[in-house]
Design an enzyme around this catalytic site. Structure first.
Site, PDB file in Angstrom:
ATOM      1  N   GLY A  51       0.785  -1.235   0.000  1.00  0.00           N
ATOM      2  CA  GLY A  51       0.000   0.000   0.000  1.00  0.00           C
ATOM      3  C   GLY A  51       0.811   1.275   0.000  1.00  0.00           C
ATOM      4  O   GLY A  51       1.846   1.353   0.598  1.00  0.00           O
ATOM      5  N   THR A  52       0.320   2.294  -0.730  1.00  0.00           N
ATOM      6  CA  THR A  52       1.103   3.548  -0.818  1.00  0.00           C
ATOM      7  C   THR A  52       0.418   4.602  -1.650  1.00  0.00           C
ATOM      8  O   THR A  52      -0.504   4.308  -2.391  1.00  0.00           O
ATOM      9  CB  THR A  52       2.392   3.282  -1.607  1.00  0.00           C
ATOM     10  OG1 THR A  52       2.985   2.109  -1.198  1.00  0.00           O
ATOM     11  CG2 THR A  52       3.360   4.412  -1.466  1.00  0.00           C
ATOM     12  N   THR A  53       0.956   5.835  -1.550  1.00  0.00           N
ATOM     13  CA  THR A  53       0.821   6.827  -2.623  1.00  0.00           C
ATOM     14  C   THR A  53       2.198   7.441  -2.819  1.00  0.00           C
ATOM     15  O   THR A  53       2.832   7.868  -1.843  1.00  0.00           O
ATOM     16  CB  THR A  53      -0.142   7.956  -2.218  1.00  0.00           C
ATOM     17  OG1 THR A  53      -1.338   7.398  -1.730  1.00  0.00           O
ATOM     18  CG2 THR A  53      -0.425   8.854  -3.405  1.00  0.00           C
TER      19      THR A  53
END
Lengths: 275, 237
Positions: A71-73
């Site tokens: 998960g990330t941005t």
């Protein structure tokens, strides 16, 4: 060496010639746990099982739950004064938040940065390997590696394991003889060059912000503010992004770390401006 | 289609339909429970684990600690599938010996952490089902904690809980050691005695609410003088 004999290493290399058809160097199943060394690292594969489906099937057994950090941005854009790179800092394992202060930017050398999104282990391992290859290139050729070449090395590593369930979306940013460079590399082997990218599950929200605020001739402060806003708004709406905004600025004389700010404080600042 | 009826638990009849071949599969993994915790202080580190080894509804052993001593300044805690924990610690020991013989020095905590990351990633497609936490002193004598996921992603922390009760313990540690979600408190650095007491309290809470945690608590305290071990009893039910 006595230890290598005991661990069966030399016996395996005789066996290997019989198992592998000549010239093939793909990862193979090994009963041998002790195949380590400085030669080309190989990854163990369970024979006869599709690697990407295998882990998913194990998770259905009672009690066993192998959750990998995800998960990330992340976002990056080129403008007249260089490249801005901004990332969040959350790592989730299934529904559990494994950590809120992960470093998702790898500092390969003073002129090259790599970002990480997707599976944390895949990104960390392959980008560390990329850093090693960049260092070897520098030692062998007496010149720093170009951004195009570094991103090509990474995309070729990904192509070697295509279809096996790796998950990595990375941006390689740097400054070389051609000027500022920004490439997007992902686990399918995609390699693209453009002036703006955002990756990760929160990327759609970040694109909305940076697309509307982007100008090629921004000042440095405006660019910092745009990068901060992009990540902050993405973390506000995406459950799997959060923590702090880590921002870097790639300039002609190398990168600098601009800031590390908590998104919960930033979102209050920006929401005030909305009303 | 063959259908057969049998009585279910509530006394109602249940119907079973045989609709074709069913795949039976052998799972290479099993979950053996256990919780591990590590805290880093200014000049010390603590690695603690419970000692219960369970599988499904049974307890195999009440005396199976999950802390393993690697060097004089590093201890690793491994929870998850016990078979993989044992093999992984054997491999780490072998690699430590090889390094010692090739380089004439002991591996530092940071180096062990980086090496473990590559060992775990070497099995990216058939992972070791182990949640690892390394606790020890770094080259400057300060406490260091490194936490891992099953395939090798890792980072350095001040404190981390792993294993079956990790989701219960981590928020408590965030509050007491990280001072999160508290206002107007002075951020005092953690002393060794306070840290040991906190670890005991935190495991007592875990044993109350997690079925796989209990029996006894093994604490390893790492300082520059060496590694001291303590065993404290926990709930056995």
């Amino acid at each position: 060496m006595a230890l290598l004999d005991v661990s069966g290493f030399s016996r395996y290399s005789e066996l290997r010639g019989q198992i592998l058809p000549a010239g093939r160097t793909h990862p193979v199943d090994r009963t041998n746990h002790y195949s380590f060394g400085t030669k080309t690292p190989e990854l163990a594969l369970p024979l006869g099982v599709d690697p990407s489906a295998f882990l998913k099937s194990c998770n259905q057994e009672a009690g066993v739950s192998i959750d990998l950090n995800h998960g990330t941005t992340t976002l990056a854009f080129k403008f007249q004064h260089g490249v801005i790179v901004a990332v969040d800092s959350r790592a989730s394992a299934g529904r559990y938040l494994a950590s809120n202060d992960v470093n998702k930017v790898i500092e390969i050398n003073p002129y090259l940065l790599g970002t990480m999104s997707g599976s944390a282990a895949d990104c960390q391992y392959w980008e560390r390997l990329l850093a090693k290859e960049c260092r070897l290139y520098r030692l062998r050729n007496k010149n720093r590696i170009s951004v195009a070449a570094a991103s090509k090395l990474l995309s070729n590593m990904m192509l070697g394991y295509r279809g096996m369930g790796l998950s990595m979306g990375s941006m390689i940013c740097g400054w070389d003889k051609e000027g500022p460079g920004l490439y997007y590399v992902d686990d399918n082997g995609t390699r693209l060059s453009a002036s703006m990218f955002s990756t990760g599950c929160g990327s759609m929200y970040a694109y909305g912000i940076i697309d509307s605020g982007y100008k090629e001739d921004m000042t440095v402060e405006e660019a910092y503010e745009l990068g901060r806003r992009g990540i902050t708004h993405a973390t506000h709406r995406d459950a799997y992004s959060g923590g702090v905004v880590n921002m870097y600025h790639m300039r002609e004389d190398g990168w600098i770390k601009v800031c590390k700010e908590d998104v919960s404080e930033l979102i209050h600042r920006y929401r005030k401006g909305m009303f | 289609m063959i259908s057969s009826q049998s009585f279910g638990e509530s006394g109602k009849m249940k119907e079973y339909h045989y609709s074709g071949p069913v795949e039976q599969r052998f799972s290479p993994y099993s979950f053996n429970g256990g919780t591990v915790l590590a805290v880093a202080g200014e000049d010390f580190a603590i690695v603690a684990s419970d000692t219960r080894l369970s599988e499904g509804y049974s307890i195999h052993s009440r005396d199976s600690p999950k802390c393993y001593k690697l060097t004089d300044t590093t201890v690793i805690g491994c929870s998850g599938f016990h078979g993989d924990c044992l093999t992984l610690t054997k491999i780490i020991d072998a690699r430590l010996k090889t390094y010692k013989h090739s380089n004439n020095k002991t591996m530092t905590s940071g180096a062990i952490a980086a090496m473990l990351s590559t060992i775990l990633y070497g099995r990216r497609f058939f992972p070791y089902y182990v949640y690892n936490i390394i606790g020890g002193l770094d080259e400057h004598g300060k406490g260091a904690v490194y936490s891992f996921d099953p395939v090798g992603s890792y980072q350095r922390d001040t404190y981390k809980a792993g294993g079956s009760a990790s989701a219960m313990l981590q928020p408590l540690l965030d509050n007491q050691i990280g001072f999160k979600n508290m206002e107007g408190v002075e951020h005092v650095p953690l002393t060794q005695d306070k840290a040991v007491q906190l670890v005991k309290d935190v495991f007592i809470s875990a044993a109350e609410r997690d079925v796989y945690t209990g029996d006894a608590l093994r604490i390893c305290i790492i300082t520059k003088e060496g590694i001291k071990e303590q065993t404290i009893p926990l709930r056995k039910d």
